[in-house]
Design a protein around this motif. Structure first.
Motif, short mmCIF file in Angstrom:
data_model
loop_
_atom_site.label_atom_id
_atom_site.label_comp_id
_atom_site.label_asym_id
_atom_site.label_seq_id
_atom_site.Cartn_x
_atom_site.Cartn_y
_atom_site.Cartn_z
N LYS A 86 41.58 55.41 52.78
CA LYS A 86 40.50 54.72 53.49
C LYS A 86 40.98 53.35 53.98
CE LYS A 86 35.66 53.32 52.88
NZ LYS A 86 34.52 53.24 51.97
N LEU A 87 41.76 52.66 53.16
CA LEU A 87 42.33 51.37 53.55
C LEU A 87 43.32 51.56 54.70
CD1 LEU A 87 42.70 48.27 52.93
CD2 LEU A 87 44.63 48.97 51.51
N ARG A 88 44.23 52.51 54.54
CA ARG A 88 45.27 52.78 55.55
C ARG A 88 44.67 53.10 56.92
NH1 ARG A 88 47.42 57.62 56.97
NH2 ARG A 88 46.50 58.68 55.19
N LEU A 89 43.53 53.79 56.91
CA LEU A 89 42.89 54.18 58.16
C LEU A 89 41.96 53.10 58.72
CD1 LEU A 89 42.10 57.92 57.33
CD2 LEU A 89 43.95 57.02 58.76
N GLY A 90 41.87 51.97 58.03
CA GLY A 90 41.05 50.86 58.51
C GLY A 90 39.56 51.11 58.40
N ILE A 129 45.04 40.39 57.49
CA ILE A 129 45.97 39.27 57.71
C ILE A 129 46.76 39.58 58.98
CG2 ILE A 129 47.94 37.97 56.83
CD1 ILE A 129 47.00 38.59 54.01
N LYS A 130 46.65 38.69 59.97
CA LYS A 130 47.40 38.85 61.22
C LYS A 130 48.62 37.94 61.14
CE LYS A 130 43.28 39.93 63.89
NZ LYS A 130 42.38 39.50 64.96
N HIS A 131 49.78 38.54 60.94
CA HIS A 131 51.03 37.78 60.78
C HIS A 131 51.94 37.90 61.99
CE1 HIS A 131 52.30 41.83 59.72
NE2 HIS A 131 51.45 41.79 58.69
N GLU A 157 44.98 39.74 42.35
CA GLU A 157 43.74 40.18 43.00
C GLU A 157 43.98 41.32 43.99
OE1 GLU A 157 43.31 35.97 41.73
OE2 GLU A 157 44.82 37.06 42.87
N VAL A 158 45.21 41.45 44.49
CA VAL A 158 45.53 42.47 45.50
C VAL A 158 45.87 43.79 44.80
CG1 VAL A 158 47.12 43.11 47.36
CG2 VAL A 158 46.36 40.73 47.12
N ILE A 159 45.06 44.82 45.10
CA ILE A 159 45.33 46.12 44.48
C ILE A 159 46.01 47.09 45.44
CG2 ILE A 159 43.56 45.92 42.70
CD1 ILE A 159 41.73 47.68 44.41
N ALA A 160 45.92 46.80 46.75
CA ALA A 160 46.60 47.63 47.75
C ALA A 160 46.65 46.88 49.07
CB ALA A 160 45.85 48.95 47.92
N TYR A 161 47.65 47.25 49.90
CA TYR A 161 47.68 46.76 51.28
C TYR A 161 48.44 47.76 52.12
CZ TYR A 161 52.35 44.80 50.18
OH TYR A 161 53.65 44.63 49.79
N HIS A 162 48.19 47.70 53.43
CA HIS A 162 48.85 48.63 54.36
C HIS A 162 48.85 48.04 55.75
CE1 HIS A 162 49.96 52.28 56.51
NE2 HIS A 162 50.29 52.80 55.34
N TYR A 175 46.11 45.27 56.38
CA TYR A 175 44.86 45.38 55.64
C TYR A 175 45.16 45.05 54.18
CZ TYR A 175 43.32 48.46 59.49
OH TYR A 175 42.99 49.00 60.71
N VAL A 176 44.26 44.32 53.54
CA VAL A 176 44.43 43.98 52.12
C VAL A 176 43.16 44.37 51.37
CG1 VAL A 176 44.88 42.12 50.47
CG2 VAL A 176 45.90 42.02 52.76
N LEU A 177 43.33 45.10 50.28
CA LEU A 177 42.20 45.49 49.44
C LEU A 177 42.28 44.70 48.14
CD1 LEU A 177 39.77 47.46 49.22
CD2 LEU A 177 41.31 49.05 48.04
N LEU A 178 41.17 44.02 47.81
CA LEU A 178 41.12 43.20 46.60
C LEU A 178 40.37 43.94 45.51
CD1 LEU A 178 40.18 39.72 48.15
CD2 LEU A 178 42.46 40.68 47.75
N LYS A 179 40.74 43.63 44.27
CA LYS A 179 40.00 44.22 43.15
C LYS A 179 38.61 43.62 43.12
CE LYS A 179 42.77 42.32 39.73
NZ LYS A 179 43.20 42.06 38.38
N LYS A 180 37.69 44.38 42.52
CA LYS A 180 36.32 43.89 42.43
C LYS A 180 36.26 42.68 41.51
CE LYS A 180 33.90 48.20 43.29
NZ LYS A 180 33.23 49.34 42.70
N HIS A 181 35.50 41.70 41.93
CA HIS A 181 35.26 40.53 41.09
C HIS A 181 34.37 40.98 39.93
CE1 HIS A 181 33.64 36.63 39.87
NE2 HIS A 181 34.74 36.11 40.38
N PRO A 182 34.61 40.47 38.70
CA PRO A 182 33.78 40.89 37.56
C PRO A 182 32.28 40.79 37.83
CG PRO A 182 35.58 39.51 36.80
CD PRO A 182 35.65 39.53 38.31
N GLN A 183 31.87 39.78 38.59
CA GLN A 183 30.45 39.61 38.93
C GLN A 183 29.98 40.78 39.79
OE1 GLN A 183 28.82 37.09 37.50
NE2 GLN A 183 26.92 37.92 38.26
N GLN A 184 30.85 41.25 40.71
CA GLN A 184 30.50 42.37 41.59
C GLN A 184 30.35 43.66 40.77
OE1 GLN A 184 29.86 41.77 44.86
NE2 GLN A 184 29.05 43.83 44.88
#
Length: 195
Positions: A86-90, A129-131, A157-162, A175-184
């Protein structure tokens, strides 16, 4: 008072007869204000140095160059393949966009660190992130892309990127996927209980 107690007291005073009280000016000075101040300043300098390192732990060494037209990707162990796809496909909503164009490496490093930290605190799950591709960057092509690839792996915090889809910048964005914040996690648990 028994004879033994009386003898003990006499014996004690006999032993102590030549002992004199310590004069009041014979005090030992244990506190040296100048030395104490120097120690305090030294501790403060060490603390500041440690804080600066902790302020941004992303390293500038050990970066492996990545070709401008290569995919960069990472998936922490335990991240489901469906989530990564899902991340890879945006397909995640991109709640934050970070553009590094025109920034130095140090500025890019600071921006990535602060953006990821603040995004995680706000409960953001996916960001872009646009590099750029950096085909003509020096000392090697895709300089920022290579550093982004290196830095993202250093952040808990980064659990995946593509590498992004063409509509979001292709090889020049990630694309960067972050882990859920404990509050979330807590909010989601409450939602699931009500449903």
């Amino acid at each position: 008072m028994s004879q033994f107690e009386h003898d003990d007291i006499d014996s004690f005073f006999a032993e102590m007869q030549d002992v004199k009280p310590i004069a009041s000016d014979d005090k030992a000075v244990l506190h040296d204000p100048e030395k104490a101040l120097a120690e305090k300043q030294k501790r403060a300098a060490i603390k500041l140095s440690v804080r600066e390192k902790l302020a941004n732990p992303l390293s500038m060494e050990g970066v492996k160059p990545v070709p401008p037209d290569d995919f960069i990707h990472f998936q922490q162990p335990g991240i489901q393949d469906g989530v990564f796809k899902k991340l890879r496909l945006g397909k995640y909503p991109l709640e934050t966009n970070l553009t590094l164009s025109g920034k130095t490496l140090e500025q890019s490093r600071d921006l990535i660190y602060s953006t990821i930290k603040s995004s995680h605190e706000r409960g953001v799950r996916a960001l872009l992130i646009k590099h750029g591709t950096g085909e003509n960057s020096k000392p090697f092509p895709a300089l920022k892309k290579s550093y982004v690839n290196h830095w993202l792996r250093e952040l808990d915090e980064v659990i995946a990127y593509h590498t992004a889809q063409p509509m979001h910048g292709g090889f020049g964005a990630t694309y960067v996927l972050l882990k859920k914040h404990p509050q979330q996690k807590l909010i989601n648990r409450e939602k699931n209980k009500k449903g």
